[in-house]
Design a protein around this motif. Structure first.
Motif, PDB file in Angstrom:
ATOM      1  N   LYS A   6       0.844  -1.196   0.000  1.00  0.00           N
ATOM      2  CA  LYS A   6       0.000   0.000   0.000  1.00  0.00           C
ATOM      3  C   LYS A   6       0.878   1.244   0.000  1.00  0.00           C
ATOM      4  O   LYS A   6       1.762   1.384   0.847  1.00  0.00           O
ATOM      5  N   GLU A  39      -0.455  11.995  -9.122  1.00  0.00           N
ATOM      6  CA  GLU A  39      -1.464  11.140  -9.754  1.00  0.00           C
ATOM      7  C   GLU A  39      -0.833  10.235 -10.813  1.00  0.00           C
ATOM      8  O   GLU A  39      -1.200   9.063 -10.939  1.00  0.00           O
ATOM      9  N   ILE A  45       0.839   7.433  -9.044  1.00  0.00           N
ATOM     10  CA  ILE A  45      -0.157   6.461  -8.587  1.00  0.00           C
ATOM     11  C   ILE A  45      -0.536   5.507  -9.715  1.00  0.00           C
ATOM     12  O   ILE A  45      -0.615   4.288  -9.511  1.00  0.00           O
ATOM     13  N   GLN A  46      -0.751   6.036 -10.913  1.00  0.00           N
ATOM     14  CA  GLN A  46      -1.084   5.182 -12.060  1.00  0.00           C
ATOM     15  C   GLN A  46       0.037   4.187 -12.341  1.00  0.00           C
ATOM     16  O   GLN A  46      -0.221   3.014 -12.623  1.00  0.00           O
ATOM     17  N   HIS A  61      -0.062   1.474  -9.682  1.00  0.00           N
ATOM     18  CA  HIS A  61      -1.154   0.539  -9.995  1.00  0.00           C
ATOM     19  C   HIS A  61      -0.728  -0.413 -11.104  1.00  0.00           C
ATOM     20  O   HIS A  61      -1.054  -1.598 -11.060  1.00  0.00           O
ATOM     21  N   GLN A 104       2.047  -1.613 -11.591  1.00  0.00           N
ATOM     22  CA  GLN A 104       2.958  -2.624 -11.042  1.00  0.00           C
ATOM     23  C   GLN A 104       2.238  -3.585 -10.081  1.00  0.00           C
ATOM     24  O   GLN A 104       2.864  -4.401  -9.424  1.00  0.00           O
ATOM     25  N   GLY A 105       0.920  -3.437  -9.970  1.00  0.00           N
ATOM     26  CA  GLY A 105       0.128  -4.351  -9.169  1.00  0.00           C
ATOM     27  C   GLY A 105      -0.004  -4.005  -7.698  1.00  0.00           C
ATOM     28  O   GLY A 105      -0.398  -4.849  -6.890  1.00  0.00           O
ATOM     29  N   HIS A 106       0.294  -2.770  -7.330  1.00  0.00           N
ATOM     30  CA  HIS A 106       0.208  -2.346  -5.935  1.00  0.00           C
ATOM     31  C   HIS A 106      -0.970  -1.385  -5.742  1.00  0.00           C
ATOM     32  O   HIS A 106      -1.469  -0.794  -6.695  1.00  0.00           O
ATOM     33  N   GLU A 107      -1.361  -1.209  -4.490  1.00  0.00           N
ATOM     34  CA  GLU A 107      -2.390  -0.237  -4.148  1.00  0.00           C
ATOM     35  C   GLU A 107      -1.734   1.128  -3.941  1.00  0.00           C
ATOM     36  O   GLU A 107      -0.649   1.201  -3.376  1.00  0.00           O
ATOM     37  N   ALA A 108      -2.395   2.163  -4.376  1.00  0.00           N
ATOM     38  CA  ALA A 108      -1.886   3.524  -4.160  1.00  0.00           C
ATOM     39  C   ALA A 108      -3.071   4.476  -4.139  1.00  0.00           C
ATOM     40  O   ALA A 108      -4.020   4.318  -4.907  1.00  0.00           O
ATOM     41  N   SER A 109      -3.001   5.442  -3.235  1.00  0.00           N
ATOM     42  CA  SER A 109      -4.064   6.430  -3.143  1.00  0.00           C
ATOM     43  C   SER A 109      -3.468   7.811  -2.946  1.00  0.00           C
ATOM     44  O   SER A 109      -2.302   7.955  -2.564  1.00  0.00           O
TER      45      SER A 109
END
Length: 187
Positions: free
Chosen positions: A2, A21, A24-25, A28, A30-35
């Motif tokens: 995360k 942003e 974050i993309q 994502h 790379q298969g991870h969660e990001a916010s």
């Protein structure tokens, strides 16, 4: 893993936030969660050591999300050779218990050439909060910012467009590797 990006601009369409942003993309991808926690959209109250601000919903959300993150990305513009006031205020609310032992990547978008002064200060703050600074940072400025402006349509070419995208991907790849190593060592 995360990740959280804390965007520390106080502008609606800040290029530093848009850079966050973009990161974050890529995370994502790379298969991870990001916010994203955008301090313009969700401001936190002024830090006051003598006051309890536990009832502020934005502050509670920021604290919970940073605490739950495996790794942190701090995004800031450079104002007068320093980080933004809203980001410094948010960091004052957090402290060591939120950063200790976590990898941290600093990123900046500056109206000048690059935001090196802000990034150096961020790294000092992260060290003081016992976070683990990434060995590199992402700093864009001048014409490189065009890619992250609200009016960018993706079709136009600008000076250094290929270079900046490659550099962001390289630095982010290195940061992801660091975050994976630290996260797996903690478990």
């Amino acid at each position: 893993m995360k990740f959280i990006v804390v965007a520390g601009s106080n502008r609606k369409n800040a290029t530093s936030t848009r850079l966050g942003e973009y990161v974050i993309q890529a995370i994502h991808g790379q298969g991870h969660e990001a916010s994203l926690f955008d301090l313009y959209q969700t401001p936190v109250p002024f830090y006051a050591a003598d006051e309890k601000l536990d009832d502020d919903l934005h502050l509670a959300d920021l604290k919970a999300r940073v605490l739950a993150a495996d790794a942190i990305i701090l995004a800031t513009p450079e104002y007068h050779g320093s980080i933004s006031g809203v980001l410094k205020n948010a960091l004052d609310h957090l402290g060591q218990s939120y950063f200790s032992g976590k990898p941290v990547l600093s990123i900046s978008s500056s109206g000048g050439a690059v935001g090196v002064s802000a990034l150096l200060q961020l790294q000092a703050i992260v060290r003081n909060m016992h976070g683990i600074n990434a060995s590199e940072w992402i700093s864009i400025g001048g014409a490189q910012r065009r890619r992250f402006e609200a009016t960018y349509d993706g079709y136009e070419e600008y000076e250094g467009s290929q270079d900046i995208e490659e550099r962001i991907q390289r630095v982010l790849g290195s940061f992801l590797h660091l975050a994976e190593a630290i996260t797996s060592a903690r478990k």
